[in-house]
Design a protein around this motif. Sequence first.
Motif, mmCIF file in Angstrom:
data_model
loop_
_atom_site.group_PDB
_atom_site.id
_atom_site.type_symbol
_atom_site.label_atom_id
_atom_site.label_comp_id
_atom_site.label_asym_id
_atom_site.label_seq_id
_atom_site.Cartn_x
_atom_site.Cartn_y
_atom_site.Cartn_z
ATOM 1 N N THR A 10 0.854 -1.187 0.000
ATOM 2 C CA THR A 10 0.000 0.000 0.000
ATOM 3 C C THR A 10 0.890 1.237 0.000
ATOM 4 O OG1 THR A 10 0.008 0.033 2.400
ATOM 5 C CG2 THR A 10 -1.860 -1.063 1.343
ATOM 6 N N LYS A 11 0.289 2.383 -0.342
ATOM 7 C CA LYS A 11 1.046 3.641 -0.279
ATOM 8 C C LYS A 11 1.367 3.992 1.167
ATOM 9 C CE LYS A 11 -0.716 5.750 -4.477
ATOM 10 N NZ LYS A 11 -1.717 6.665 -5.028
ATOM 11 N N GLY A 71 -4.876 -3.094 2.890
ATOM 12 C CA GLY A 71 -5.147 -2.870 1.475
ATOM 13 C C GLY A 71 -6.262 -3.773 0.982
ATOM 14 N N VAL A 72 -6.752 -4.659 1.872
ATOM 15 C CA VAL A 72 -7.771 -5.639 1.462
ATOM 16 C C VAL A 72 -8.885 -5.703 2.501
ATOM 17 C CG1 VAL A 72 -6.196 -7.096 0.127
ATOM 18 C CG2 VAL A 72 -6.437 -7.488 2.582
ATOM 19 N N MET A 100 1.859 -9.176 11.017
ATOM 20 C CA MET A 100 0.890 -8.691 12.002
ATOM 21 C C MET A 100 -0.408 -9.482 12.029
ATOM 22 S SD MET A 100 1.762 -4.684 11.705
ATOM 23 C CE MET A 100 3.336 -4.118 12.356
ATOM 24 N N ILE A 101 -1.054 -9.598 10.857
ATOM 25 C CA ILE A 101 -2.321 -10.343 10.846
ATOM 26 C C ILE A 101 -2.406 -11.205 9.592
ATOM 27 C CG2 ILE A 101 -3.639 -8.693 12.219
ATOM 28 C CD1 ILE A 101 -4.816 -7.538 9.641
ATOM 29 N N LYS A 102 -3.234 -12.265 9.662
ATOM 30 C CA LYS A 102 -3.545 -13.077 8.484
ATOM 31 C C LYS A 102 -5.050 -12.970 8.255
ATOM 32 C CE LYS A 102 0.392 -16.108 9.012
ATOM 33 N NZ LYS A 102 0.960 -17.454 9.023
ATOM 34 N N VAL A 103 -5.406 -12.670 7.014
ATOM 35 C CA VAL A 103 -6.785 -12.303 6.693
ATOM 36 C C VAL A 103 -7.346 -13.212 5.597
ATOM 37 C CG1 VAL A 103 -8.265 -10.390 5.939
ATOM 38 C CG2 VAL A 103 -6.147 -9.904 7.150
ATOM 39 N N ALA A 104 -8.588 -13.675 5.793
ATOM 40 C CA ALA A 104 -9.319 -14.334 4.708
ATOM 41 C C ALA A 104 -9.993 -13.229 3.916
ATOM 42 C CB ALA A 104 -10.360 -15.294 5.276
ATOM 43 N N ILE A 105 -9.569 -13.025 2.682
ATOM 44 C CA ILE A 105 -10.042 -11.831 1.975
ATOM 45 C C ILE A 105 -11.313 -12.112 1.188
ATOM 46 C CG2 ILE A 105 -7.773 -10.777 1.905
ATOM 47 C CD1 ILE A 105 -7.601 -11.484 -1.029
ATOM 48 N N ASP A 106 -12.100 -11.027 1.038
ATOM 49 C CA ASP A 106 -13.390 -11.146 0.366
ATOM 50 C C ASP A 106 -13.236 -11.121 -1.149
ATOM 51 O OD1 ASP A 106 -14.398 -10.995 2.904
ATOM 52 O OD2 ASP A 106 -14.851 -8.834 2.793
ATOM 53 N N ASN A 107 -12.278 -10.319 -1.623
ATOM 54 C CA ASN A 107 -12.214 -10.051 -3.058
ATOM 55 C C ASN A 107 -10.754 -10.046 -3.519
ATOM 56 O OD1 ASN A 107 -12.367 -9.088 -5.630
ATOM 57 N ND2 ASN A 107 -13.129 -7.044 -5.053
ATOM 58 N N PRO A 108 -10.301 -11.143 -4.124
ATOM 59 C CA PRO A 108 -8.879 -11.240 -4.524
ATOM 60 C C PRO A 108 -8.444 -10.113 -5.452
ATOM 61 C CG PRO A 108 -9.993 -13.354 -4.762
ATOM 62 C CD PRO A 108 -11.063 -12.341 -4.456
ATOM 63 N N ALA A 109 -9.402 -9.502 -6.148
ATOM 64 C CA ALA A 109 -9.035 -8.431 -7.078
ATOM 65 C C ALA A 109 -8.442 -7.232 -6.339
ATOM 66 C CB ALA A 109 -10.259 -7.995 -7.884
ATOM 67 N N GLU A 110 -8.838 -7.075 -5.046
ATOM 68 C CA GLU A 110 -8.291 -5.957 -4.261
ATOM 69 C C GLU A 110 -6.774 -6.056 -4.133
ATOM 70 O OE1 GLU A 110 -11.875 -4.572 -1.238
ATOM 71 O OE2 GLU A 110 -10.397 -6.024 -0.552
ATOM 72 N N LEU A 111 -6.316 -7.308 -4.029
ATOM 73 C CA LEU A 111 -4.873 -7.537 -3.874
ATOM 74 C C LEU A 111 -4.130 -7.092 -5.134
ATOM 75 C CD1 LEU A 111 -3.063 -8.759 -1.684
ATOM 76 C CD2 LEU A 111 -3.311 -10.967 -2.822
ATOM 77 N N ASP A 112 -4.737 -7.393 -6.300
ATOM 78 C CA ASP A 112 -4.092 -7.039 -7.570
ATOM 79 C C ASP A 112 -4.015 -5.532 -7.759
ATOM 80 O OD1 ASP A 112 -3.954 -9.737 -8.056
ATOM 81 O OD2 ASP A 112 -5.899 -9.780 -9.076
ATOM 82 N N LEU A 114 -3.182 -3.425 -5.556
ATOM 83 C CA LEU A 114 -2.134 -2.800 -4.723
ATOM 84 C C LEU A 114 -0.846 -2.630 -5.516
ATOM 85 C CD1 LEU A 114 -2.755 -4.719 -1.370
ATOM 86 C CD2 LEU A 114 -3.647 -2.498 -2.088
ATOM 87 N N LEU A 115 0.104 -1.897 -4.932
ATOM 88 C CA LEU A 115 1.367 -1.617 -5.617
ATOM 89 C C LEU A 115 2.226 -2.881 -5.727
ATOM 90 C CD1 LEU A 115 2.437 1.655 -3.720
ATOM 91 C CD2 LEU A 115 1.345 1.513 -5.963
#
Lengths: 126, 511
Positions: A10-11, A71-72, A100-112, A114-115
């Motif tokens: 993330t920025k 970022g997700v 810090m944390i491990k997250v089950a993400i809702d939308n994999p596109a959010e990851l793409d 990111l920077l």
Amino acid sequence: MPVPADRRYTKTHEWHLPADGLVTIGITQFAADELTDITYVELPKIGQTIQAGAPFGEIESVKATGDLNSGVSGTVKEINENLAGAPELVNSDPFGAAWMIKVAIDNPAELDALLSAEDYERMIAG
Amino acid sequence: MTSNPDRIPRPDAPPPLLFEQSHPGACAVSLPAADVPTVKPASVIPADLLAAVPPPLPEIGELDLVRHFTRLAHRLFSVDANFYPLGSCTMKYNPKINERAAAMPGFTNLHPLQADEDVQGMLGLLHTLQTALAEIAGLADVTLQPAAGAHGEMTGLMLINAWHRSRGETRTKVLAPDTAHGTNPASCTVCGRHAIPIKSLPNGRVDLDDLRKRVDEQTAAMMITNPNTAGLFDSHIADIAEIVHGAGALLYLDGANMNAILGVARPGDFGVDVMHYNVHKTFSTPHGCGGPGAGPVAVRAGLERFLPTPHIVRRDDGTYALDHDRPDSIGKVRSFYGQTGVLIRAYAYIAALGPEGLRDVSEKAVLAANYVAARLKGHFAFPFEGPYAHEFLIVPQLTQHGVTELDVAKRLIDFGIHPPTMSWPVAHCLMIEPTETESLATLDAFANTLIHIANEAATQPDRLHSAPQHAPVTRLDEVGAARKPELRWRAAEPQDKSAGQQEPPPRIHKA
């Protein structure tokens, strides 16, 4: 300064590493160096939902207090309990032991969105 | 702590704690014999709540007690004794005439519940102060109730919320530049609104494009500090006001930096609708570490009806009254009239200086800052170009010697100068605000000291890393203190004879 290529950024200087169906989040070496000696890390509870672009915790150093931003969006599955007793891990190994944390993400596109490591490296150089 | 090679206590060494000075049986007071029956604690307090052993309270005689606190008092660093570059942001010099005014028995003997007709003098003073603050702001009316700057912010945002509500709207967002004081977003949250940061341009001013992108029909207000926290006047303030007003939102001014523009620019004239003053800063009343302060709020015409109750008004017959009959008011935000001790001092300051005097304050404050900045050119980096308002930022460009802003700040202590604000609002900076009252000789001495430290950083960086060397307490382990704080004093272990020549055990210095 090393910026591992296996993750997205993330920025606001958080790294995101997908592995085994979860995304692990931490802060970068650049952020840790700017904050100087970390004295406290406040993390969310397991099961809490977090939003992309919103804070999930706080970090304190001798110099400053700042938000930890995600970022997700998703649900927190694990938190790094070691940071409560040893916040200095963030200074010594921000990309590894100080996850810090491990997250089950809702939308994999959010990851793409990111920077990339390359973009992030360019940002902190500029 | 560094050890003293001569094992002679330095005259400026930290005085022992009261616990360390304790002598069994010593006592500073002689209590008269009890004239009521005495009871044993065990007969009235349940056994499980009684301590088995009495607490080890210090026992000390009167003179030793007086000396202890007098010595501590002599260690106070104050603007009456020393220069500091923290400026009005912390506390500028407070003229002694203010104290004389506030100590007048006509003020100190008042009771807050006296009838309006019995306190006409006080109400008249407060009303005159309201009028003066409205005039300085270029706004219509003022409430004196808020007890601090952040309290003023909260009150101002409540007024803005009330105004939107009166138009049938509830707006959820408040914009604030990324250089804003931390209290701005905090006040938004307290008032149930979301704070949205607006980017700054490389020149330190608000990025108008980012503002245009973020302002919308959910924007209740923009909070801005002008001159901003980097000491820069935003000359696009009229454009900012137009953009904010265009979206149906109000412009709020954080008045923390009013010291730069008194009588020079009026917030109401540059588009501000609501603002707070930090009168304890700008109008010079003694305060510190939490108070007492006062944060009066000024509003544009059209917003007066929402001001807190009671409002101090002047009746047609020339008398003053506390007006409780204001149906649209947001209500009371502080008991009685507010922090009257602070307000009397602010009144005295404004009355003593008058309009020309106040303008002179700001002009001299701005001149002093720009003079010191000019003296430091070539020795430090400047994150932003001048001219500056009443304060400016420098960055020690000394990283090749491993010297940080913290080292420079600590070294200043060795020269009897309190360190300035550090690492904010931009990373690695020192914020310098000399204020209007410093003589040219003092400003030169300060600039010379900083230049000396910059030279030292290049030639003897160790002097900075280990600073302060000439202070009662030398460089502290701030990391250790934050990570593993020890908050309770413990008696030192009794030393055995063979250890007699070693240095004494370190004493704990903790907040």
